[in-house]
Design a protein around this motif. Structure first.
Motif, PDB file in Angstrom:
ATOM      1  N   GLY A  58      16.292 -12.725   5.056  1.00  0.00           N
ATOM      2  CA  GLY A  58      17.599 -13.360   4.968  1.00  0.00           C
ATOM      3  C   GLY A  58      18.508 -12.953   6.113  1.00  0.00           C
ATOM      4  N   LYS A  59      18.537 -11.660   6.399  1.00  0.00           N
ATOM      5  CA  LYS A  59      19.424 -11.134   7.439  1.00  0.00           C
ATOM      6  C   LYS A  59      18.938 -11.479   8.845  1.00  0.00           C
ATOM      7  CE  LYS A  59      21.221  -6.713   9.214  1.00  0.00           C
ATOM      8  NZ  LYS A  59      22.612  -7.184   9.393  1.00  0.00           N
ATOM      9  N   ASN A  60      17.638 -11.403   9.083  1.00  0.00           N
ATOM     10  CA  ASN A  60      17.114 -11.512  10.442  1.00  0.00           C
ATOM     11  C   ASN A  60      16.610 -12.895  10.836  1.00  0.00           C
ATOM     12  OD1 ASN A  60      16.891  -8.592  11.767  1.00  0.00           O
ATOM     13  ND2 ASN A  60      16.542  -8.400   9.576  1.00  0.00           N
ATOM     14  N   ARG A  61      16.276 -13.740   9.857  1.00  0.00           N
ATOM     15  CA  ARG A  61      15.677 -15.036  10.224  1.00  0.00           C
ATOM     16  C   ARG A  61      16.393 -16.244   9.631  1.00  0.00           C
ATOM     17  NH1 ARG A  61       9.120 -13.938  10.284  1.00  0.00           N
ATOM     18  NH2 ARG A  61       9.199 -12.278  11.856  1.00  0.00           N
ATOM     19  N   LYS A  62      17.107 -16.057   8.535  1.00  0.00           N
ATOM     20  CA  LYS A  62      17.696 -17.216   7.867  1.00  0.00           C
ATOM     21  C   LYS A  62      19.192 -17.327   8.088  1.00  0.00           C
ATOM     22  CE  LYS A  62      14.011 -17.501   4.424  1.00  0.00           C
ATOM     23  NZ  LYS A  62      13.470 -18.783   4.917  1.00  0.00           N
ATOM     24  N   GLY A  63      19.919 -16.226   8.028  1.00  0.00           N
ATOM     25  CA  GLY A  63      21.352 -16.259   8.300  1.00  0.00           C
ATOM     26  C   GLY A  63      22.192 -16.554   7.073  1.00  0.00           C
ATOM     27  N   THR A  64      23.456 -16.904   7.314  1.00  0.00           N
ATOM     28  CA  THR A  64      24.434 -17.109   6.247  1.00  0.00           C
ATOM     29  C   THR A  64      23.961 -18.160   5.245  1.00  0.00           C
ATOM     30  OG1 THR A  64      26.232 -16.539   7.763  1.00  0.00           O
ATOM     31  CG2 THR A  64      26.827 -17.724   5.756  1.00  0.00           C
TER      32      THR A  64
ATOM     33  N   PHE B  99       0.834  -1.201   0.000  1.00  0.00           N
ATOM     34  CA  PHE B  99       0.000   0.000   0.000  1.00  0.00           C
ATOM     35  C   PHE B  99       0.869   1.251   0.000  1.00  0.00           C
ATOM     36  CE2 PHE B  99      -2.641  -3.235   2.070  1.00  0.00           C
ATOM     37  CZ  PHE B  99      -3.827  -3.117   1.365  1.00  0.00           C
ATOM     38  N   ASP B 100       0.444   2.219  -0.798  1.00  0.00           N
ATOM     39  CA  ASP B 100       1.030   3.558  -0.786  1.00  0.00           C
ATOM     40  C   ASP B 100      -0.134   4.522  -0.613  1.00  0.00           C
ATOM     41  OD1 ASP B 100       2.427   5.894  -1.084  1.00  0.00           O
ATOM     42  OD2 ASP B 100       2.911   5.606  -3.196  1.00  0.00           O
ATOM     43  N   GLY B 101      -0.529   4.754   0.644  1.00  0.00           N
ATOM     44  CA  GLY B 101      -1.709   5.569   0.902  1.00  0.00           C
ATOM     45  C   GLY B 101      -2.942   4.904   0.321  1.00  0.00           C
ATOM     46  N   PRO B 102      -3.681   5.606  -0.552  1.00  0.00           N
ATOM     47  CA  PRO B 102      -4.916   5.044  -1.109  1.00  0.00           C
ATOM     48  C   PRO B 102      -4.678   4.043  -2.243  1.00  0.00           C
ATOM     49  CG  PRO B 102      -4.549   7.241  -1.976  1.00  0.00           C
ATOM     50  CD  PRO B 102      -3.470   7.013  -0.951  1.00  0.00           C
ATOM     51  N   LEU B 103      -3.431   3.886  -2.670  1.00  0.00           N
ATOM     52  CA  LEU B 103      -3.119   3.028  -3.804  1.00  0.00           C
ATOM     53  C   LEU B 103      -2.594   1.675  -3.337  1.00  0.00           C
ATOM     54  CD1 LEU B 103      -1.280   5.636  -6.060  1.00  0.00           C
ATOM     55  CD2 LEU B 103      -3.701   5.015  -6.099  1.00  0.00           C
ATOM     56  N   GLU B 104      -3.019   0.611  -4.032  1.00  0.00           N
ATOM     57  CA  GLU B 104      -2.467  -0.721  -3.815  1.00  0.00           C
ATOM     58  C   GLU B 104      -1.804  -1.174  -5.098  1.00  0.00           C
ATOM     59  OE1 GLU B 104      -3.579  -5.235  -2.247  1.00  0.00           O
ATOM     60  OE2 GLU B 104      -5.134  -3.681  -2.272  1.00  0.00           O
ATOM     61  N   ASP B 105      -0.641  -1.807  -4.968  1.00  0.00           N
ATOM     62  CA  ASP B 105       0.137  -2.239  -6.123  1.00  0.00           C
ATOM     63  C   ASP B 105       0.031  -3.756  -6.257  1.00  0.00           C
ATOM     64  OD1 ASP B 105       1.819  -1.756  -8.307  1.00  0.00           O
ATOM     65  OD2 ASP B 105       3.627  -2.114  -7.130  1.00  0.00           O
ATOM     66  N   PRO B 106      -0.254  -4.283  -7.460  1.00  0.00           N
ATOM     67  CA  PRO B 106      -0.405  -5.729  -7.604  1.00  0.00           C
ATOM     68  C   PRO B 106       0.900  -6.517  -7.528  1.00  0.00           C
ATOM     69  CG  PRO B 106      -0.779  -4.638  -9.704  1.00  0.00           C
ATOM     70  CD  PRO B 106      -0.655  -3.553  -8.679  1.00  0.00           C
ATOM     71  N   ALA B 107       2.039  -5.882  -7.800  1.00  0.00           N
ATOM     72  CA  ALA B 107       3.339  -6.566  -7.699  1.00  0.00           C
ATOM     73  C   ALA B 107       4.419  -5.509  -7.550  1.00  0.00           C
ATOM     74  CB  ALA B 107       3.607  -7.422  -8.929  1.00  0.00           C
ATOM     75  N   THR B 108       5.240  -5.641  -6.524  1.00  0.00           N
ATOM     76  CA  THR B 108       6.232  -4.608  -6.210  1.00  0.00           C
ATOM     77  C   THR B 108       7.591  -5.261  -6.013  1.00  0.00           C
ATOM     78  OG1 THR B 108       4.423  -3.573  -4.960  1.00  0.00           O
ATOM     79  CG2 THR B 108       6.592  -2.541  -4.824  1.00  0.00           C
ATOM     80  N   GLY B 109       8.423  -5.226  -7.055  1.00  0.00           N
ATOM     81  CA  GLY B 109       9.730  -5.887  -6.997  1.00  0.00           C
ATOM     82  C   GLY B 109      10.635  -5.314  -5.920  1.00  0.00           C
ATOM     83  N   SER B 110      10.621  -3.989  -5.750  1.00  0.00           N
ATOM     84  CA  SER B 110      11.489  -3.365  -4.752  1.00  0.00           C
ATOM     85  C   SER B 110      11.072  -3.766  -3.338  1.00  0.00           C
ATOM     86  CB  SER B 110      11.466  -1.846  -4.905  1.00  0.00           C
ATOM     87  OG  SER B 110      10.141  -1.345  -4.859  1.00  0.00           O
ATOM     88  N   ALA B 111       9.758  -3.822  -3.078  1.00  0.00           N
ATOM     89  CA  ALA B 111       9.275  -4.232  -1.765  1.00  0.00           C
ATOM     90  C   ALA B 111       9.560  -5.716  -1.520  1.00  0.00           C
ATOM     91  CB  ALA B 111       7.779  -3.956  -1.645  1.00  0.00           C
ATOM     92  N   ALA B 112       9.353  -6.542  -2.531  1.00  0.00           N
ATOM     93  CA  ALA B 112       9.640  -7.974  -2.403  1.00  0.00           C
ATOM     94  C   ALA B 112      11.124  -8.200  -2.114  1.00  0.00           C
ATOM     95  CB  ALA B 112       9.224  -8.703  -3.678  1.00  0.00           C
ATOM     96  N   SER B 113      11.982  -7.431  -2.783  1.00  0.00           N
ATOM     97  CA  SER B 113      13.424  -7.549  -2.560  1.00  0.00           C
ATOM     98  C   SER B 113      13.788  -7.098  -1.148  1.00  0.00           C
ATOM     99  CB  SER B 113      14.183  -6.719  -3.594  1.00  0.00           C
ATOM    100  OG  SER B 113      13.929  -7.177  -4.899  1.00  0.00           O
ATOM    101  N   THR B 114      13.130  -6.034  -0.668  1.00  0.00           N
ATOM    102  CA  THR B 114      13.378  -5.540   0.682  1.00  0.00           C
ATOM    103  C   THR B 114      12.977  -6.583   1.717  1.00  0.00           C
ATOM    104  OG1 THR B 114      12.987  -3.272  -0.059  1.00  0.00           O
ATOM    105  CG2 THR B 114      12.916  -3.662   2.305  1.00  0.00           C
ATOM    106  N   LEU B 115      11.788  -7.160   1.550  1.00  0.00           N
ATOM    107  CA  LEU B 115      11.325  -8.190   2.472  1.00  0.00           C
ATOM    108  C   LEU B 115      12.248  -9.398   2.436  1.00  0.00           C
ATOM    109  CD1 LEU B 115       9.286  -9.400   4.443  1.00  0.00           C
ATOM    110  CD2 LEU B 115       7.872 -10.051   2.473  1.00  0.00           C
ATOM    111  N   GLY B 116      12.667  -9.809   1.242  1.00  0.00           N
ATOM    112  CA  GLY B 116      13.584 -10.938   1.125  1.00  0.00           C
ATOM    113  C   GLY B 116      14.900 -10.671   1.835  1.00  0.00           C
TER     114      GLY B 116
END
Length: 298
Positions: free
Chosen positions: A242-248, A221-238
């Motif tokens: 990786g850093k906080n739950r999966k490790g090396t 979500f970006d305020g009133p807008l919803e995006d059907p696919a967000t590569g930058s957000a998916a990369s951020t979450l990944g």
């Protein structure tokens, strides 16, 4: 005399027409120049999450310059425009190579054919910020109760940046039903972390739930807008996972977004975490399908 420019429209992160995230690609012939104002007006006319302006070149194997515009601004990088443009160029009749390099404002990005789709290494300056309470954001979700938030209604939520100026609140929910109940916001209510510093800029909300099979269901979500696919957000979450739950190691993450909009999108992220616990590489993958073509007059 008006200029006629060819355009194609794709649906990205899907192989099914009219699903995924739409992307317009406007061809700019070699020697033709458009002003920023002209590009911005064309992007507003398409009114998609992003429009790409592809600068044609006759130089063999040269990087292909692209400009990425939302309806209101130019972006240095975004995931679905680069995946879509790379797939489009590599799918043209007679193309023998498996790699094309896109020249974006964020730098040169090689896009590699991978099965029916493509993959690219995301330009990153990854940063995990201090977790931040998101009281205003949660107050604007009346359909969600305390139990619907993994960290509770009063708990702090993760915040991370993929590059300077592109940051996401990563809101973890406790069920797929909770994700479905979320609503767009009248405005962008995300609280910035105190340590945002030079990473300040755009901030969006990426809500997610991890299913039993490991697939992540997400909404952006970006305020009133919803995006059907967000590569930058998916990369951020990944990167954050990786850093906080999966490790090396090297981790493959599958993300499904856009379901609630009727535009299911399938996004692949690969994260490489070094022995120091820092994110070294993030790769983004997906496919696309072309749905229409025509001309735009300038």
């Amino acid at each position: 005399m008006s200029l006629k420019l060819k355009f194609v429209q794709l649906d990205v992160f899907t192989t099914t027409p009219y699903l995924g995230n739409p992307l317009a690609i406007v061809h700019i012939p070699e020697g033709v120049e458009l002003s920023q104002t002209q590009k911005q007006r064309i992007a507003l006319e398409f009114n998609l999450s992003e429009t790409v302006f592809l600068h044609e070149t006759s130089t063999k194997d040269a990087p292909v310059a692209i400009d990425i515009f939302t309806p209101t601004a130019e972006l240095p990088f975004a995931g679905h425009p680069t995946i879509g443009t790379g797939w489009y160029l590599l799918s043209q009749p007679g193309v023998q190579t498996d790699t094309v390099t896109l020249k974006t404002k964020a730098g040169e990005i090689p896009v590699i054919r991978k099965g029916n789709g493509v993959s690219l290494q995301v330009p990153i300056d990854f940063k995990v910020h201090g977790s931040t309470k998101q009281d205003s954001l949660k107050d604007l979700q009346p359909r969600l109760a305390d139990k619907d938030y993994k960290n509770g209604k009063g708990g702090a939520e993760a915040v991370a940046s993929i590059v300077k100026g592109m940051t996401f609140v990563l809101l973890e929910l406790s069920s797929e039903e909770a994700l479905e109940k979320m609503q767009p916001f009248a405005s962008g209510p995300c609280e910035k972390p105190a340590d945002i510093g030079p990473w300040s800029g755009y901030m969006g909300l990426y809500a997610f739930f991890e299913r039993a099979d490991g697939v992540l269901r997400t909404r952006m979500f970006d305020g009133p807008l919803e995006d059907p696919a967000t590569g930058s957000a998916a990369s951020t979450l990944g990167g954050w996972l990786g850093k906080n739950r999966k490790g090396t190691g090297k981790w493959d993450i599958e993300i499904v977004q856009g379901v609630e909009m009727g535009r299911k999108s399938e996004i692949s992220v690969q994260v490489e975490v070094g022995s120091d616990g820092e994110v070294d590489k993030i790769k983004l993958g997906g496919t696309a399908v072309d749905v229409m073509e025509g001309f735009v007059r300038v």
